[in-house]
Design an enzyme around this catalytic site. Sequence first.
Site, PDB file in Angstrom:
ATOM      1  N   HIS A  17     153.996 -49.049   9.125  1.00 34.83           N
ATOM      2  CA  HIS A  17     153.941 -48.082  10.218  1.00 34.83           C
ATOM      3  C   HIS A  17     152.496 -47.899  10.653  1.00 34.83           C
ATOM      4  O   HIS A  17     151.596 -47.914   9.815  1.00 34.83           O
ATOM      5  CB  HIS A  17     154.537 -46.724   9.796  1.00 34.83           C
ATOM      6  CG  HIS A  17     154.905 -45.877  10.958  1.00 34.83           C
ATOM      7  ND1 HIS A  17     154.002 -45.055  11.584  1.00 34.83           N
ATOM      8  CD2 HIS A  17     156.073 -45.754  11.635  1.00 34.83           C
ATOM      9  CE1 HIS A  17     154.603 -44.445  12.586  1.00 34.83           C
ATOM     10  NE2 HIS A  17     155.854 -44.856  12.645  1.00 34.83           N
ATOM     11  N   ASP A  44     163.651 -47.289  10.269  1.00 30.96           N
ATOM     12  CA  ASP A  44     164.574 -48.316  10.764  1.00 30.96           C
ATOM     13  C   ASP A  44     165.226 -49.118   9.648  1.00 30.96           C
ATOM     14  O   ASP A  44     166.304 -49.686   9.841  1.00 30.96           O
ATOM     15  CB  ASP A  44     163.862 -49.232  11.756  1.00 30.96           C
ATOM     16  CG  ASP A  44     163.507 -48.473  13.029  1.00 30.96           C
ATOM     17  OD1 ASP A  44     164.333 -47.672  13.468  1.00 30.96           O
ATOM     18  OD2 ASP A  44     162.398 -48.674  13.553  1.00 30.96           O
TER      19      ASP A  44
HETATM   20  N1  COA Z   1     155.856 -56.988   6.658  1.00 29.57           N
HETATM   21  C1  COA Z   1     154.860 -57.692   6.098  1.00 29.57           C
HETATM   22  N2  COA Z   1     153.562 -57.368   6.238  1.00 29.57           N
HETATM   23  C2  COA Z   1     153.281 -56.298   6.979  1.00 29.57           C
HETATM   24  C3  COA Z   1     154.267 -55.519   7.572  1.00 29.57           C
HETATM   25  C4  COA Z   1     155.602 -55.900   7.403  1.00 29.57           C
HETATM   26  N3  COA Z   1     156.591 -55.215   7.958  1.00 29.57           N
HETATM   27  N4  COA Z   1     153.697 -54.518   8.259  1.00 29.57           N
HETATM   28  C5  COA Z   1     152.390 -54.657   8.082  1.00 29.57           C
HETATM   29  N5  COA Z   1     152.126 -55.733   7.320  1.00 29.57           N
HETATM   30  C6  COA Z   1     150.834 -56.218   6.896  1.00 29.57           C
HETATM   31  C7  COA Z   1     150.234 -57.082   7.996  1.00 29.57           C
HETATM   32  O1  COA Z   1     150.574 -58.431   7.868  1.00 29.57           O
HETATM   33  C8  COA Z   1     148.774 -56.840   7.769  1.00 29.57           C
HETATM   34  O2  COA Z   1     148.352 -57.592   6.662  1.00 29.57           O
HETATM   35  P1  COA Z   1     146.913 -58.325   6.662  1.00 29.57           P
HETATM   36  O3  COA Z   1     145.911 -57.201   6.770  1.00 29.57           O
HETATM   37  O4  COA Z   1     146.914 -59.046   5.381  1.00 29.57           O
HETATM   38  O5  COA Z   1     146.911 -59.208   7.874  1.00 29.57           O
HETATM   39  C9  COA Z   1     148.703 -55.369   7.356  1.00 29.57           C
HETATM   40  O6  COA Z   1     149.967 -55.101   6.754  1.00 29.57           O
HETATM   41  C10 COA Z   1     148.501 -54.438   8.529  1.00 29.57           C
HETATM   42  O7  COA Z   1     149.559 -54.656   9.459  1.00 29.57           O
HETATM   43  P2  COA Z   1     149.430 -54.558  11.020  1.00 29.57           P
HETATM   44  O8  COA Z   1     150.481 -55.418  11.657  1.00 29.57           O
HETATM   45  O9  COA Z   1     148.014 -54.799  11.461  1.00 29.57           O
HETATM   46  O10 COA Z   1     149.759 -53.039  11.232  1.00 29.57           O
HETATM   47  P3  COA Z   1     150.072 -52.380  12.597  1.00 29.57           P
HETATM   48  O11 COA Z   1     149.749 -50.949  12.461  1.00 29.57           O
HETATM   49  O12 COA Z   1     149.435 -53.132  13.712  1.00 29.57           O
HETATM   50  O13 COA Z   1     151.649 -52.590  12.768  1.00 29.57           O
HETATM   51  C11 COA Z   1     153.945 -52.306  12.605  1.00 29.57           C
HETATM   52  C12 COA Z   1     152.579 -51.635  12.501  1.00 29.57           C
HETATM   53  C13 COA Z   1     155.008 -51.233  12.528  1.00 29.57           C
HETATM   54  C14 COA Z   1     154.067 -53.017  13.961  1.00 29.57           C
HETATM   55  C15 COA Z   1     154.104 -53.324  11.465  1.00 29.57           C
HETATM   56  O14 COA Z   1     154.051 -52.662  10.242  1.00 29.57           O
HETATM   57  C16 COA Z   1     155.366 -54.145  11.592  1.00 29.57           C
HETATM   58  O15 COA Z   1     155.375 -55.157  12.303  1.00 29.57           O
HETATM   59  N6  COA Z   1     156.488 -53.714  10.932  1.00 29.57           N
HETATM   60  C17 COA Z   1     157.752 -54.414  11.051  1.00 29.57           C
HETATM   61  C18 COA Z   1     158.492 -53.963  12.277  1.00 29.57           C
HETATM   62  C19 COA Z   1     159.028 -52.574  12.138  1.00 29.57           C
HETATM   63  O16 COA Z   1     159.662 -52.228  11.165  1.00 29.57           O
HETATM   64  N7  COA Z   1     158.818 -51.768  13.179  1.00 29.57           N
HETATM   65  C20 COA Z   1     159.289 -50.404  13.230  1.00 29.57           C
HETATM   66  C21 COA Z   1     158.148 -49.465  13.150  1.00 29.57           C
HETATM   67  S1  COA Z   1     158.709 -47.778  13.007  1.00 29.57           S
END
Ligand code: COA
Length: 384
Positions: free
Chosen positions: A263, A314
């Site tokens: 998140h 979710d």
């Molecule tokens: N699965 C695997 N790794 C994840 C992850 C996930 N769901 N969410 C974050 N990470 C990892 C990223 O790969 C990243 O790792 P790194 O630093 O080694 O590259 C780190 O955690 C930071 O993630 P990041 O994508 O930069 O965080 P963000 O704040 O930009 O993204 C989300 C937030 C919600 C988009 C992201 O966690 C995600 O894609 N989750 C899955 C989709 C989801 O469930 N969305 C609903 C949100 S309520």
Amino acid sequence: MSTETTPAYSPGLAGVIAGETKICSVDPNSGLLYRGYDIHEMASQASFEEVAYLLINGELPDGKQLAQFTRQIAAERTLPHPVIEMLRLLPRSTHPMDMLRTGVSMLGSFDKELNDYSHGANLHKAIRLIARVSTLVTDGWRISQSEEPLPERPDLTQAGNFFYKLNGAVPQDWQIRMLDTIFILYADHEFNASTFAARVTASTLADMYAAVTSACATLKGPLHGGANEESMKMLEEIGTPDRAEAWLKKKLAAKDKIMGFGHRVYKKGDSRVPVMREIGRDLGQRTGKEQWIPICEKLEEVMDREKHLCANVDLYAAPVFWMLGFAPELNTPLFAASRVAGWCAHVVEQHDNNRLIRPRSLYTGPPARPYHGVSSDGAASKRR
Ligand code: COA
């Protein structure tokens, strides 16, 4: 010499305060307040209508106001006939979120107050949208399944009508209560991507339907609302709790994103997860489908150990919707049927105190260079 200072850059606007709001506050340490009220108290006691009223009006309704608000929603539930006809024209394979986005856009043309941005007119439109987003989902689904839309039941609540208009059966009280709670959990979340999209659109002084159309388009993506549909695909692929750990480790080794985890704001856990998990356990017992919540719990345990990442709402919403009898394609539309209350509240707030939302970008392209294209040196006029 340029006097412009370079603003700080934060990829994805992470941590950026992009505006003020009195509607909702998200605490990174797992708290969530709607207009100052704790989501947990509301989830167990309030109705969705009460929460929607609070979000768009700013204060809780008294009994008379709530009854009137509920009647107003009921009176607006039926879609204009041409909108139903439009839903019939769409290919049967159209995703319910695409039906919804197109339907919301079309509904704007039928609202006489479309271009009146006064506070009062915006509140009227909010009531229409809260009523009709739900109907677009239920009627659109029935049409895509080659069934006729059903008339609404004014004696049922918003949650009750969702069940009824989808499958024609009056739901049991406990089912209505559960969906009410889920709708309350999903109703707002400050500047999440879809709400921000709605506010950006509203900030140009575009109308509320335009803003909610932007929001629907943004909610669809799997990094946002679409995650609850993707989570169900993942749980079905895993199948049983004993397969969860190996499945997850393989995906993490392949650097795949795991739906329902992570998140942008919450780092110590999503405030909505414990309530959704409890609903899931209850449903598991009631329906005899007891494998889903243990799979989620196993994933949570391994994800915490391997990546220190928490589940988001979710993950648990997916099996909860499945056990309540909804097809996975309806997961994100169900989210929209609730979040529309938050979207509308934010559009009202934006229009009431508007300033265009227009950030800057950090240019990373080539430096200034002379133009030597096919049309340079008058070549284009010579060719003519
Ligand atoms: N699965 C695997 N790794 C994840 C992850 C996930 N769901 N969410 C974050 N990470 C990892 C990223 O790969 C990243 O790792 P790194 O630093 O080694 O590259 C780190 O955690 C930071 O993630 P990041 O994508 O930069 O965080 P963000 O704040 O930009 O993204 C989300 C937030 C919600 C988009 C992201 O966690 C995600 O894609 N989750 C899955 C989709 C989801 O469930 N969305 C609903 C949100 S309520």
